[in-house]
Design an enzyme around this catalytic site. Structure first.
Site, PDB file in Angstrom:
ATOM      1  N   CYS A 179      46.082  40.654  30.626  1.00  0.00           N
ATOM      2  CA  CYS A 179      44.710  40.259  30.395  1.00  0.00           C
ATOM      3  C   CYS A 179      43.794  41.345  29.933  1.00  0.00           C
ATOM      4  O   CYS A 179      42.570  41.333  29.766  1.00  0.00           O
ATOM      5  CB  CYS A 179      44.066  39.959  32.016  1.00  0.00           C
ATOM      6  SG  CYS A 179      44.101  41.494  33.083  1.00  0.00           S
ATOM      7  N   CYS A 193      42.850  40.751  40.875  1.00  0.00           N
ATOM      8  CA  CYS A 193      41.914  42.041  40.228  1.00  0.00           C
ATOM      9  C   CYS A 193      41.590  42.998  41.069  1.00  0.00           C
ATOM     10  O   CYS A 193      41.477  44.254  40.751  1.00  0.00           O
ATOM     11  CB  CYS A 193      40.615  41.039  39.983  1.00  0.00           C
ATOM     12  SG  CYS A 193      40.615  39.749  39.036  1.00  0.00           S
TER      13      CYS A 193
HETATM   14 FE1  FES Z   1      42.081  41.024  35.007  1.00  0.00          FE
HETATM   15 FE2  FES Z   1      40.268  40.452  36.874  1.00  0.00          FE
HETATM   16  S1  FES Z   1      41.223  39.275  35.362  1.00  0.00           S
HETATM   17  S2  FES Z   1      40.918  42.515  36.361  1.00  0.00           S
END
Ligand code: FES
Length: 148
Positions: free
Chosen positions: A35, A106
């Protein structure tokens, strides 16, 4: 019901302890290539009492990562290293009155960055520790399930 609690929105809009500590005693950086989110945590530690006297973070993470890190730094400031290591992402999420289920992951970024900063402090000072206690930050599995 709103997706995010007022506390999450408050910490997202006005994050506490953002920045860096130039003469930090420990710096922890964790992230995940999937991500693209990175978290860096800085700590100042009193060598005698092992109390964390200052803590700051920088992140390229999402709003939930910012809010959980902000809350985590508030909860850790003034605590000992051992107490900081006991702080779970679950406790931070609870203190924020919850996060949407798909954002719980997260919050792991903050917890892992704190652990990495403590490990860095131990390494710099030559303090012995059990590598098993920090195993998860060595493995690049963090946050894999984020789906981003
Ligand atoms: Fe990776 Fe929130 S989507 S930290």
């Amino acid at each position: 019901m709103a997706l995010y609690s007022e506390k999450v929105m408050d910490h997202f809009r006005n994050p506490r302890n953002v920045g860096q500590i130039d003469d930090a005693d420990g710096i922890g950086e964790v992230g995940n290539a999937k991500c693209g989110d990175i978290m860096r945590m800085y700590i100042k530690v009193d060598d005698d009492s092992k109390v964390i006297t200052d803590i700051k973070f920088n992140t390229f993470g999402c709003g939930s990562a910012i809010a959980t890190s902000s809350m985590a730094t508030e909860m850790i400031m003034g605590k000992t290293i051992d107490e900081a290591l006991e702080l779970s992402n679950k406790a931070v999420v609870e203190a924020l009155d919850g996060l949407p289920t798909h954002k719980i992951h997260c919050s792991v970024l903050a917890e892992q960055a704190v652990r990495a900063a403590v490990k860095d402090y131990y390494d710099r000072k030559g303090i012995e520790y059990n590598p098993e206690d920090f195993k998860e930050i060595e493995e690049d599995e963090l946050h894999e399930h984020c789906g981003l």
